[in-house]
Design a protein around this motif. Structure first.
Motif, PDB file in Angstrom:
ATOM      1  N   LYS A 136       0.969  -1.249   0.026  1.00 49.33           N
ATOM      2  CA  LYS A 136       0.104   0.045   0.004  1.00 49.33           C
ATOM      3  C   LYS A 136       0.852   1.514  -0.068  1.00 49.33           C
ATOM      4  CE  LYS A 136      -2.593  -0.824   3.668  1.00 49.33           C
ATOM      5  NZ  LYS A 136      -3.776  -0.525   4.634  1.00 49.33           N
ATOM      6  N   LEU A 137       2.122   1.201   0.399  1.00 50.41           N
ATOM      7  CA  LEU A 137       2.945   2.192   0.409  1.00 50.41           C
ATOM      8  C   LEU A 137       3.997   2.309  -0.761  1.00 50.41           C
ATOM      9  CD1 LEU A 137       4.246   2.069   4.351  1.00 50.41           C
ATOM     10  CD2 LEU A 137       2.425   3.562   3.242  1.00 50.41           C
ATOM     11  N   GLY A 138       3.701   1.472  -1.634  1.00 47.34           N
ATOM     12  CA  GLY A 138       4.214   1.535  -2.826  1.00 47.34           C
ATOM     13  C   GLY A 138       5.811   0.756  -2.981  1.00 47.34           C
ATOM     14  N   PHE A 139       6.043   0.048  -2.029  1.00 44.61           N
ATOM     15  CA  PHE A 139       7.284  -0.812  -2.104  1.00 44.61           C
ATOM     16  C   PHE A 139       7.081  -1.920  -3.244  1.00 44.61           C
ATOM     17  CE2 PHE A 139       7.996   1.441   1.992  1.00 44.61           C
ATOM     18  CZ  PHE A 139       9.232   1.647   2.059  1.00 44.61           C
ATOM     19  N   SER A 140       8.121  -2.326  -3.947  1.00 42.00           N
ATOM     20  CA  SER A 140       8.117  -3.125  -4.878  1.00 42.00           C
ATOM     21  C   SER A 140       8.212  -4.614  -4.412  1.00 42.00           C
ATOM     22  CB  SER A 140       9.357  -2.909  -5.882  1.00 42.00           C
ATOM     23  OG  SER A 140      10.528  -3.110  -5.183  1.00 42.00           O
ATOM     24  N   PRO A 141       7.837  -5.836  -4.997  1.00 41.48           N
ATOM     25  CA  PRO A 141       7.776  -7.020  -4.317  1.00 41.48           C
ATOM     26  C   PRO A 141       9.248  -7.305  -4.067  1.00 41.48           C
ATOM     27  CG  PRO A 141       6.422  -6.988  -6.218  1.00 41.48           C
ATOM     28  CD  PRO A 141       7.105  -5.555  -6.227  1.00 41.48           C
ATOM     29  N   GLU A 142      10.391  -6.826  -4.878  1.00 38.68           N
ATOM     30  CA  GLU A 142      11.670  -7.173  -4.613  1.00 38.68           C
ATOM     31  C   GLU A 142      12.356  -6.533  -3.354  1.00 38.68           C
ATOM     32  OE1 GLU A 142      15.967  -6.504  -4.601  1.00 38.68           O
ATOM     33  OE2 GLU A 142      14.376  -4.885  -5.154  1.00 38.68           O
ATOM     34  N   LYS A 143      11.714  -5.228  -3.095  1.00 42.49           N
ATOM     35  CA  LYS A 143      12.193  -4.545  -1.808  1.00 42.49           C
ATOM     36  C   LYS A 143      11.556  -5.073  -0.887  1.00 42.49           C
ATOM     37  CE  LYS A 143      13.630  -0.360  -2.427  1.00 42.49           C
ATOM     38  NZ  LYS A 143      13.896   1.127  -2.555  1.00 42.49           N
ATOM     39  N   ILE A 144      10.194  -5.552  -0.695  1.00 40.16           N
ATOM     40  CA  ILE A 144       9.542  -5.890   0.355  1.00 40.16           C
ATOM     41  C   ILE A 144      10.162  -7.562   0.829  1.00 40.16           C
ATOM     42  CG2 ILE A 144       7.505  -7.296   1.064  1.00 40.16           C
ATOM     43  CD1 ILE A 144       5.917  -5.037  -0.616  1.00 40.16           C
ATOM     44  N   SER A 145      10.681  -8.374  -0.206  1.00 39.53           N
ATOM     45  CA  SER A 145      11.470  -9.528  -0.062  1.00 39.53           C
ATOM     46  C   SER A 145      12.758  -9.131   0.779  1.00 39.53           C
ATOM     47  CB  SER A 145      11.711 -10.311  -1.298  1.00 39.53           C
ATOM     48  OG  SER A 145      12.236 -11.464  -0.948  1.00 39.53           O
ATOM     49  N   ARG A 146      13.443  -8.274   0.502  1.00 36.18           N
ATOM     50  CA  ARG A 146      14.766  -7.745   1.024  1.00 36.18           C
ATOM     51  C   ARG A 146      14.397  -7.355   2.426  1.00 36.18           C
ATOM     52  NH1 ARG A 146      16.670  -3.338  -2.644  1.00 36.18           N
ATOM     53  NH2 ARG A 146      17.778  -3.183  -0.758  1.00 36.18           N
ATOM     54  N   PHE A 147      13.329  -6.587   2.779  1.00 39.66           N
ATOM     55  CA  PHE A 147      13.263  -6.149   3.775  1.00 39.66           C
ATOM     56  C   PHE A 147      12.631  -7.150   4.890  1.00 39.66           C
ATOM     57  CE2 PHE A 147       9.721  -5.292   7.080  1.00 39.66           C
ATOM     58  CZ  PHE A 147      10.269  -4.047   7.913  1.00 39.66           C
ATOM     59  N   LEU A 148      11.809  -8.102   4.320  1.00 45.77           N
ATOM     60  CA  LEU A 148      11.276  -9.573   5.500  1.00 45.77           C
ATOM     61  C   LEU A 148      12.741 -10.348   5.607  1.00 45.77           C
ATOM     62  CD1 LEU A 148       8.076 -10.225   3.701  1.00 45.77           C
ATOM     63  CD2 LEU A 148       8.272  -9.102   5.659  1.00 45.77           C
ATOM     64  N   LYS A 149      13.654 -10.279   4.781  1.00 50.42           N
ATOM     65  CA  LYS A 149      14.626 -10.959   4.867  1.00 50.42           C
ATOM     66  C   LYS A 149      15.525 -10.541   6.113  1.00 50.42           C
ATOM     67  CE  LYS A 149      18.632 -13.626   2.687  1.00 50.42           C
ATOM     68  NZ  LYS A 149      19.204 -13.897   1.524  1.00 50.42           N
ATOM     69  N   ALA A 150      15.943  -9.032   6.001  1.00 54.23           N
ATOM     70  CA  ALA A 150      16.769  -8.224   6.800  1.00 54.23           C
ATOM     71  C   ALA A 150      15.880  -8.106   8.151  1.00 54.23           C
ATOM     72  CB  ALA A 150      16.832  -6.971   6.325  1.00 54.23           C
ATOM     73  N   ALA A 151      14.479  -7.976   8.187  1.00 61.63           N
ATOM     74  CA  ALA A 151      14.066  -7.809   9.519  1.00 61.63           C
ATOM     75  C   ALA A 151      13.709  -9.029  10.386  1.00 61.63           C
ATOM     76  CB  ALA A 151      12.622  -7.035   9.264  1.00 61.63           C
ATOM     77  N   LYS A 152      13.841 -10.157   9.650  1.00 59.91           N
ATOM     78  CA  LYS A 152      13.619 -11.478  10.371  1.00 59.91           C
ATOM     79  C   LYS A 152      14.847 -11.698  11.503  1.00 59.91           C
ATOM     80  CE  LYS A 152      12.573 -16.215   9.918  1.00 59.91           C
ATOM     81  NZ  LYS A 152      12.073 -17.346   8.845  1.00 59.91           N
ATOM     82  N   PRO A 153      14.442 -11.872  12.610  1.00 57.24           N
ATOM     83  CA  PRO A 153      15.702 -11.865  13.541  1.00 57.24           C
ATOM     84  C   PRO A 153      16.329 -13.370  13.284  1.00 57.24           C
ATOM     85  CG  PRO A 153      13.438 -12.328  14.579  1.00 57.24           C
ATOM     86  CD  PRO A 153      13.373 -11.820  13.393  1.00 57.24           C
ATOM     87  N   GLU A 154      17.490 -13.314  13.315  1.00 61.15           N
ATOM     88  CA  GLU A 154      18.591 -14.326  12.773  1.00 61.15           C
ATOM     89  C   GLU A 154      19.000 -15.162  14.200  1.00 61.15           C
ATOM     90  OE1 GLU A 154      22.635 -15.735  10.636  1.00 61.15           O
ATOM     91  OE2 GLU A 154      22.258 -13.559  10.823  1.00 61.15           O
ATOM     92  N   GLU A 155      18.640 -16.513  14.437  1.00 61.05           N
ATOM     93  CA  GLU A 155      18.876 -17.383  15.424  1.00 61.05           C
ATOM     94  C   GLU A 155      20.420 -17.490  15.639  1.00 61.05           C
ATOM     95  OE1 GLU A 155      16.595 -20.655  16.046  1.00 61.05           O
ATOM     96  OE2 GLU A 155      14.580 -19.767  15.851  1.00 61.05           O
ATOM     97  N   LEU A 156      20.812 -16.896  16.593  1.00 60.54           N
ATOM     98  CA  LEU A 156      22.353 -17.105  16.964  1.00 60.54           C
ATOM     99  C   LEU A 156      22.469 -17.703  18.211  1.00 60.54           C
ATOM    100  CD1 LEU A 156      23.308 -13.319  16.197  1.00 60.54           C
ATOM    101  CD2 LEU A 156      23.686 -15.253  14.714  1.00 60.54           C
ATOM    102  N   TYR A 157      23.441 -18.476  18.291  1.00 61.31           N
ATOM    103  CA  TYR A 157      24.284 -19.156  19.416  1.00 61.31           C
ATOM    104  C   TYR A 157      24.756 -18.052  20.406  1.00 61.31           C
ATOM    105  CZ  TYR A 157      23.068 -23.658  17.239  1.00 61.31           C
ATOM    106  OH  TYR A 157      22.360 -24.380  16.446  1.00 61.31           O
ATOM    107  N   CYS A 158      24.759 -18.533  21.831  1.00 59.79           N
ATOM    108  CA  CYS A 158      25.310 -17.383  22.731  1.00 59.79           C
ATOM    109  C   CYS A 158      26.713 -17.785  23.159  1.00 59.79           C
ATOM    110  CB  CYS A 158      24.581 -17.578  23.968  1.00 59.79           C
ATOM    111  SG  CYS A 158      22.898 -16.886  23.980  1.00 59.79           S
ATOM    112  N   PHE A 159      27.000 -19.140  23.122  1.00 57.94           N
ATOM    113  CA  PHE A 159      28.330 -19.747  23.307  1.00 57.94           C
ATOM    114  C   PHE A 159      28.857 -21.015  22.683  1.00 57.94           C
ATOM    115  CE2 PHE A 159      25.629 -18.475  27.105  1.00 57.94           C
ATOM    116  CZ  PHE A 159      26.387 -17.233  27.554  1.00 57.94           C
ATOM    117  N   PRO A 160      29.941 -20.886  22.459  1.00 60.67           N
ATOM    118  CA  PRO A 160      30.655 -22.089  21.900  1.00 60.67           C
ATOM    119  C   PRO A 160      30.819 -23.329  22.766  1.00 60.67           C
ATOM    120  CG  PRO A 160      32.546 -20.715  22.172  1.00 60.67           C
ATOM    121  CD  PRO A 160      31.095 -19.932  22.667  1.00 60.67           C
TER     122      PRO A 160
END
Length: 339
Positions: free
Chosen positions: A138-162
């Motif tokens: 609705k705000l005029g973002f392209s599908p490609e930019k929306i896809s990039r945003f969703l990938k960047a905004a999704k929190p990445e699961e990281l481990y705390c300790f080796p």
């Protein structure tokens, strides 16, 4: 920390703690009872006979330290997702991950959401991906930019300790455990109440006796009194209060379900007591019961200058209350305090 809970299935008090807490309590009890040192000193000589009653408790603690009692396991609170499996790349471990600049597409979306003003930024991020995509279209973002945003905004699961750095980390704690009859728990609680009420006198006498020791042990004993004795006495006092808590919680207690009750490695499935509910009224009632029992009056000379007659009376009292149920423990306490 040493904890005590009431086992409703056996009418016993379960005493639990780790090795080092038991070791500290055992050491300070040796100091109090005069079992420490050669020759042994009695820092409260007028209570020497009464304090000998604590020796069986010391023996139980030492047996637990030596692995001759029970074990109890409980979750340690460490999440299994905190430890990275061996060989995990460094960029998947939180504190090893290089600092990354914010993705420009996130800044662009944030500015657009704020400028539009139809939804608060935090509310937008609470939406699921489908709703966020619809809003950005609705705000005029392209599908490609929306896809990039969703990938960047999704929190990445990281481990705390080796795991290589913490090879002995465990998801469960193992504690030592032993059992006391209700009458024994009450006896120890009230003896400790009287003795710990004389904490300053006890420490003063310990210091005076340490000053007279040979030089090779004087420094060690004075160092213990000045640096560690108070904290060990507080740990012993905490244990005493735990015993009182078990005794106070007996009336009206319910066994928790097998699902709720922690399991013992040696005695699985035993139900333990817990408050009927956590309402303010029930908690206040429990607190009042604790206070009333904790402050039960004893004769002014209770435990002082006891001899064989009093020890025999305590032995007979314990013998007659060998199978004490919760309903009879208050009568046992009243008879004990009248000796």
């Amino acid at each position: 920390m040493i904890t005590s809970t009431y086992d409703v299935s056996t009418n016993e008090v379960l005493v639990r703690g780790d090795f080092f807490d038991f070791e500290r309590v055992s050491h300070v009890m040796d100091q109090i009872t005069g079992s420490f040192g050669v020759p042994a000193d009695k820092p409260l000589p007028e209570y020497r006979t009464a304090l000998s009653i604590l020796l069986p408790l010391s023996v139980m603690i030492r047996r637990a330290e030596d692995g001759h009692c029970e074990l109890y396991t409980m979750p340690s609170g460490i999440n299994d997702r905190w430890l990275a499996p061996a060989g995990t790349p460094a960029d998947k471990i939180m504190y090893r991950r290089p600092i990354q600049e914010e993705n420009p597409v996130i800044d662009e979306v944030d500015r657009a959401i704020i400028h539009d003003g139809s939804v608060m930024l935090d509310q937008f991020y609470e939406k699921d991906e489908e709703e966020q995509s619809a809003w950005l279209r609705k705000l005029g973002f392209s599908p490609e930019k929306i896809s990039r945003f969703l990938k960047a905004a999704k929190p990445e699961e990281l481990y705390c300790f080796p795991c290589e750095k913490y090879p002995h980390a465990s998801f469960y704690n193992t504690q030592l455990q032993f059992r006391l009859r209700l009458s024994e728990a009450a006896l120890y609680a009230f003896i400790l109440r009287e003795i710990l009420g004389r904490k300053e006198e006890l420490l003063k006498n310990m210091a005076a006796k340490a000053d007279a020791l040979p030089a090779d042990v004087r420094e060690y004993q004075m160092s213990y009194i000045l640096l560690d004795a108070r904290s060990d006495l507080l740990l012993l006092e905490l244990f005493m209060e735990q015993l009182f808590g078990c005794l106070c919680g007996l009336p009206g207690e319910k066994a928790c379900s097998d699902k709720e009750a922690p399991s013992s490695a040696h005695a699985p499935g035993r139900a333990e007591s817990g408050p009927d509910d956590l309402s303010p009224d029930s908690l206040l009632s429990f607190a009042n019961a604790c206070s009333a029992l904790r402050l039960k009056e004893a004769p002014e000379d209770f435990l002082r200058d006891w001899g064989g007659k009093e020890l025999n009376s305590v032995a007979e009292l314990l013998k007659s209350n060998r199978e004490t149920c919760p309903d009879g423990i208050e009568a046992f306490i009243d008879r004990l305090l009248s000796l």
